[in-house]
Design a protein around this motif. Structure first.
Motif, PDB file in Angstrom:
ATOM      1  N   ASN A 139       0.877  -1.188  -0.069  1.00 52.95           N
ATOM      2  CA  ASN A 139       0.046   0.030  -0.042  1.00 52.95           C
ATOM      3  C   ASN A 139       0.859   1.197  -0.027  1.00 52.95           C
ATOM      4  N   ILE A 140       0.980   1.618  -1.233  1.00 57.09           N
ATOM      5  CA  ILE A 140       2.066   3.035  -1.285  1.00 57.09           C
ATOM      6  C   ILE A 140       1.289   3.895  -0.599  1.00 57.09           C
ATOM      7  N   LEU A 141       0.031   4.071  -0.504  1.00 55.00           N
ATOM      8  CA  LEU A 141      -0.808   5.183   0.183  1.00 55.00           C
ATOM      9  C   LEU A 141      -0.586   5.237   1.553  1.00 55.00           C
ATOM     10  N   HIS A 142       0.154   4.527   2.129  1.00 53.92           N
ATOM     11  CA  HIS A 142       0.550   4.551   3.853  1.00 53.92           C
ATOM     12  C   HIS A 142       1.008   5.834   4.252  1.00 53.92           C
ATOM     13  N   GLY A 143       1.845   6.169   3.527  1.00 55.40           N
ATOM     14  CA  GLY A 143       2.666   7.253   4.073  1.00 55.40           C
ATOM     15  C   GLY A 143       1.778   8.525   4.067  1.00 55.40           C
ATOM     16  N   THR A 144       1.189   8.488   2.884  1.00 58.24           N
ATOM     17  CA  THR A 144      -0.155   9.661   2.864  1.00 58.24           C
ATOM     18  C   THR A 144      -1.203   9.550   3.985  1.00 58.24           C
ATOM     19  N   LEU A 187      -0.593   9.298  -5.614  1.00 59.25           N
ATOM     20  CA  LEU A 187      -0.152  10.518  -6.256  1.00 59.25           C
ATOM     21  C   LEU A 187      -1.486  11.584  -6.204  1.00 59.25           C
ATOM     22  N   MET A 188      -2.594  10.864  -6.135  1.00 60.82           N
ATOM     23  CA  MET A 188      -3.955  12.076  -6.211  1.00 60.82           C
ATOM     24  C   MET A 188      -4.052  12.377  -4.869  1.00 60.82           C
ATOM     25  N   LEU A 189      -4.098  11.540  -3.867  1.00 63.97           N
ATOM     26  CA  LEU A 189      -4.419  12.010  -2.852  1.00 63.97           C
ATOM     27  C   LEU A 189      -3.306  12.973  -2.111  1.00 63.97           C
ATOM     28  N   ILE A 245       4.794  16.666   1.932  1.00 63.85           N
ATOM     29  CA  ILE A 245       6.022  16.106   1.238  1.00 63.85           C
ATOM     30  C   ILE A 245       6.797  14.996   2.218  1.00 63.85           C
ATOM     31  N   ASN A 246       6.348  14.948   3.663  1.00 57.72           N
ATOM     32  CA  ASN A 246       6.929  13.735   4.331  1.00 57.72           C
ATOM     33  C   ASN A 246       6.379  12.419   4.277  1.00 57.72           C
ATOM     34  N   ALA A 247       5.327  12.441   3.237  1.00 53.57           N
ATOM     35  CA  ALA A 247       4.885  11.205   3.260  1.00 53.57           C
ATOM     36  C   ALA A 247       5.847   9.730   2.525  1.00 53.57           C
ATOM     37  N   PRO A 248       6.675  10.109   1.777  1.00 48.32           N
ATOM     38  CA  PRO A 248       7.696   9.147   1.213  1.00 48.32           C
ATOM     39  C   PRO A 248       8.543   8.468   2.495  1.00 48.32           C
TER      40      PRO A 248
END
Lengths: 398, 288
Positions: free
Chosen positions: B35-40, B103-105, B215-218
Motif C-alpha cells: 500500500n503506497i498510500l500508507h505514508g500519505t 499521487l492523487m491524494l 512532502i514527508n509521506a514518502p
C-alpha cells in the motif's frame, strides 16, 4: 530529381518560412526561462521563487514592459517544473533554450542545481541570473554568462560571529550540526572557520543525511559536549525538528543559530515558543532600506507591492527572485538591446542601487556588494540585529 | 552512561516506527497489497490532529481516535470501491493502483494544505522525565506508550475477536476462508480500513513529534517498508520487533558512526537480513 523531391523541397521551404515567421513573432516579447522545483521536496522553495518572479513580471507588464531603444517589450516567464530532480533541471534548462527559445534564464533552485544548469546556459550563451545560489563553488568555473544575487556564504557567518563574541565573551564552545547537502554543509564549514578565527572551540561538528527523521543521537552528543552556541544548518523541516529535539533533551545553550529556516514565516509558526531567540542570517530582510533605480524603487515600495499581491512580507528568497528580474531588466535597458552578449556585458558592468541592495557583480559573476543582515526571532518576529544602520534591537542571549 | 540515553532514544523512536509500520504490514500480509498510500495516510492523520488542535483545542492524543475513525472510513471505501476490483490480480497491479491513488491524494493534500510545514505546539507539554543521566522527553514517551498500547490492542483484536480471526483466516488461505463462509471481500475492506486507521492514529501521535507536510509521506512509507522487511510481514509482533530493532540500530549507528550514516546503516541491516532471514526476524507464514 523527381516530383516527390520537389514537393518535399517546397514543403521544407514553407515550413522554414513558417518557422521564421513564428521566430519573428517571438521577438515581440522578452521570454525568460525559469526551471523550478514546483513539485517534490523542494516545492516550497520553488514556489517562493515563482512568487518573486511573478511579482516582477506583473509589475513590469503593468508599466507597459521593458523599453529597449524604440521598442517596448512585455516580459513572459516560461516556467517548467523539474520536480526537485537536479538532472531534470539541466534538461529543462536546455529545452527552454533550444525549444522555447527563451532570451534569458533564471537558474533552478539552490547552489547545486544552479551550478549544474549553468553549463547549459554558458554553452548557448544565454545570460542567466541565479537567485538562490550562494556557494562560491557555483561561480568558480570561469563562466561568463552566470550571475548570482547571493554573496558567498562567509558573509553570513562572519558578522554573526562578530556580534556573538563581542556581546558575550562567555560564549566559547560551538557545536555545529549540518545537513549533508551542498549549501547547508558549505555554510557550516564557513561557520567552523569563523569560529576558529575567533578562538572559539568547535566541540562538535556532525553532519546528518538528507531525509533524517530523528536527531536524538546528535542531540545526545551535543548535550555531552556542553556547547554555549548551537549552530544548525538545513532546510525548514530539519530545523523545526532539530529545535524541537534540542528542547526535548534539555539542550539550552546561550545562542542557537539556524540557517536557513528562521527567515521563513512557517518556521516561526511551526516553532512557536521554541522559535524565540533563534538567530539567523540571510541576504535580505524586509527591514532593510534602500532607494533603488529599479522598477520597484525603494524597499518600502517593494514591501508594499508584495503585501498587496500576496499579503505579509517577502522573505529573502522571494525578494532575491524579484531582484533577479529587476536586475536583468536594468541590464537590458542599459544594453539597449536584447542581444544576449550585450546584456551579458551590461550585467557584468552593472553598478547600481536597487530595492534589494547595491548590485555589483564580482569577477566570477557572484554579487559582491550586499551586506547581509543578521536577525533574531524576538516576540515571534524576525528582528534585525545587524548591520547597525538598520538594526531594530540588540542581540539577546538565552 | 551515555549508552542508556542512546538506548532510550532508540526505544522511543522504535515505538513510533512500529506504530507507523503495523498497518502497512497488516495490509501487505493479509491482502498481499503493497500500500503506497500508507505514508500519505500517516500525514493525513497528522493533519487531522493539527486541525483539531488548532481550531478546537483537542489534544492530539485524543485526536488519535478521530484520525483513526476518519482514516478507517477512507481506507474501507478505497478497498471496497477500488482495490477489491483488482485484488486477485498480480501484486504489481495493486501496487500501481495504490501508487496512482497516492499521487492523487498526496497532490490533493498539497493543494488543500500547501507544502508549508506545520507542527502541533502543545500549550502544556508534558515535563521531561529525568532518570539519572537519562533524559526522556515527556510527550515523546507518552506518544510511544500510546503507540505500543494501540499496537497491542490491534494484536488482541486479531487474536480474540471474530473479525480478527476472519482476517487471520483470509491471510492464511483465501480460498479456504471463503469456503468456510468468511465474506472475503468484506474482510478485505475491513483489513484495509484497519491499516488506514493505524496509519491515521500513528499520524496523530507523530503530529507532536515531527513537522507535518504532505512532502514527508514518502519518508514514513520508507520506514514502514524497512520495518516490515526486518520484522516479518503481516504479524503485529513482527512490526513491533522490526520497529524497535530499526529504532535502536539507527540510534546506536548514528551515535557511533555519525548521524549521516544512520540511513546507510539501516539499509545495510535490511540487506543483511534479506540474505540471512528473508522472512524477517519473526516471519512465520500463516501464524498469528
Amino acid at each position: 530529381m523527381t516530383m516527390t523531391h520537389k514537393v518535399f523541397s517546397a514543403a521544407l521551404v514553407a515550413s522554414l518560412l513558417a518557422f521564421g515567421a513564428s521566430g519573428a513573432a517571438a521577438q515581440d516579447v522578452i521570454r525568460i526561462g525559469a526551471p523550478l522545483p514546483l513539485t517534490g521536496p523542494l516545492s516550497p522553495e520553488g514556489l517562493k521563487q515563482q512568487r518573486g518572479y511573478d511579482l516582477w513580471a506583473e509589475t513590469v507588464n503593468a508599466a507597459g514592459g521593458i523599453t529597449v531603444g524604440d521598442t517596448t517589450y512585455p516580459v513572459e516567464i516560461v516556467y517548467v517544473d523539474y520536480a526537485s530532480n537536479t538532472p531534470r533541471a539541466v534538461q529543462t534548462a536546455e529545452r527552454l533554450i533550444t525549444e522555447d527559445r527563451v532570451n534569458f534564464l533564471f537558474s533552478p533552485f539552490g547552489s547545486g542545481a544552479a551550478k549544474a544548469a549553468s553549463s547549459v546556459s554558458e554553452r548557448y550563451g544565454i545570460p542567466t541570473v541565479a537567485a538562490t545560489a550562494s556557494s562560491a563553488e557555483v561561480y568558480d568555473q570561469g563562466y561568463q554568462y552566470l550571475f548570482g544575487t547571493f554573496t558567498p556564504n562567509d558573509t553570513l557567518t562572519e558578522p554573526l560571529s562578530d556580534i556573538v563574541t563581542s556581546a558575550n565573551p562567555d560564549v566559547k564552545r560551538v557545536a555545529i550540526l549540518a545537513r549533508n547537502d551542498l549549501f547547508p554543509l558549505a555554510i557550516a564549514q564557513e561557520m567552523e572557520k569563523s569560529a576558529q578565527a575567533r578562538d572559539l572551540e568547535v566541540v562538535m561538528f556532525e553532519r546528518y543525511a538528507i531525509g533524517t527523521m530523528d536527531h536524538s543521537a546528535a542531540v545526545t552528543q551535543m548535550r555531552a559536549a556542553q556547547p554555549d552556541w548551537v549552530f544548525a544548518t538545513g532546510y525548514i523541516n530539519d530545523l523545526i525538528l532539530i529545535r524541537r529535539q534540542l528542547a526535548d533533551q534539555g539542550v539550552d545553550p546561550a545562542v542557537i543559530t539556524m540557517i536557513a529556516g528562521p527567515a521563513y514565516r512557517e518556521f516561526i509558526e511551526a516553532g512557536g515558543a521554541l522559535a524565540e531567540n533563534v538567530s539567523s542570517a540571510a541576504w535580505w530582510h524586509p527591514a532593510v532600506r534602500y532607494d533603488g533605480e529599479d522598477i520597484f524603487g525603494t524597499t518600502e515600495n517593494f514591501n508594499a507591492a508584495w503585501e498587496a499581491r500576496y499579503g505579509g512580507e517577502a522573505d529573502y528568497a522571494e525578494a532575491s527572485a524579484a531582484a533577479a528580474g529587476a536586475i536583468l531588466q536594468l541590464a537590458i535597458e542599459k544594453a539597449g538591446t536584447i542581444e544576449p552578449s550585450a546584456v551579458r556585458d551590461a550585467l557584468a558592468s552593472l553598478d547600481v542601487e536597487t530595492f534589494y541592495g547595491h548590485v555589483r557583480f564580482g569577477e566570477t559573476g557572484q554579487i559582491t556588494s550586499l551586506e547581509p543582515p543578521v536577525f533574531q526571532i524576538q516576540n515571534s518576529r524576525p528582528t534585525v540585529v545587524f548591520p547597525e544602520a538598520i538594526k531594530q534591537a540588540d542581540f539577546l542571549f538565552r | 552512561m551515555i549508552y542508556f540515553q542512546v538506548l532510550a532514544n532508540g526505544l522511543i523512536l522504535g515505538g513510533l516506527y512500529a506504530c507507523i509500520a503495523v498497518g502497512f504490514s497488516l495490509v501487505w500480509g493479509v491482502l498481499n497489497v503493497i500500500n503506497i498510500l500508507h505514508g500519505t495516510f500517516v500525514v493525513l492523520g497528522a493533519y487531522v490532529a493539527w486541525f483539531a488542535y488548532a481550531y478546537f483545542g483537542i489534544h492530539p492524543f485524543v485526536s488519535v481516535v478521530i484520525a483513526g475513525a476518519i482514516l478507517y472510513v477512507i481506507g474501507h471505501a478505497i478497498q471496497a470501491g477500488l482495490i477489491n476490483r483488482v485484488i486477485a490480480a498480480p501484486v504489481l497491479i495493486t501496487l500501481t493502483l495504490t501508487f496512482g491513488l497516492d499521487l492523487m491524494l498526496n497532490n490533493a493534500m498539497l493543494v488543500a494544505f500547501t507544502a508549508d510545514y506545520r507542527q502541533v505546539n502543545l500549550a502544556n507539554p508534558l515535563p521531561a522525565i529525568i532518570i539519572g543521566p537519562v533524559f526522556l522527553p515527556g510527550d515523546r514517551v507518552a506518544a510511544m506508550v500510546l503507540a505500543f498500547l494501540l499496537t497491542g490492542l490491534l494484536w488482541r483484536t486479531l487474536r480474540d475477536s471474530k473479525i480478527g480471526r476472519a482476517i487471520v483466516a483470509v491471510r492464511m488461505d483465501r480460498e479456504a476462508a471463503a469456503l468456510m463462509g468468511v465474506p472475503v471481500a468484506r474482510i478485505n475492506a475491513i483489513t484495509f480500513g484497519i491499516g488506514a486507521l493505524m496509519a491515521g492514529a500513528a499520524g496523530a501521535l507523530l503530529s507532536i513529534v515531527y513537522p507535518i507536510s504532505p512532502i514527508n509521506a514518502p519518508i514514513f512509507l520508507g520506514k514502514a517498508f524497512i520495518v516490515c522487511v526486518i520484522g516479518g510481514l503481516g504479524s503485529v509482533p513482527g512490526a513491533m520487533v522490526g520497529g524497535i530493532a530499526l529504532g535502536v540500530v539507527e540510534a546506536f549507528g548514528a551515535f557511533w558512526f555519525g548521524p549521516e550514516h544512520a540511513l546507510t546503516i539501516s539499509f545495510g541491516l535490511l540487506l543483511l537480513l534479506l540474505f540471512v532471514r528473508p522472512g524477517g526476524i519473526l516471519g512465520k507464514k500463516g501464524y498469528e
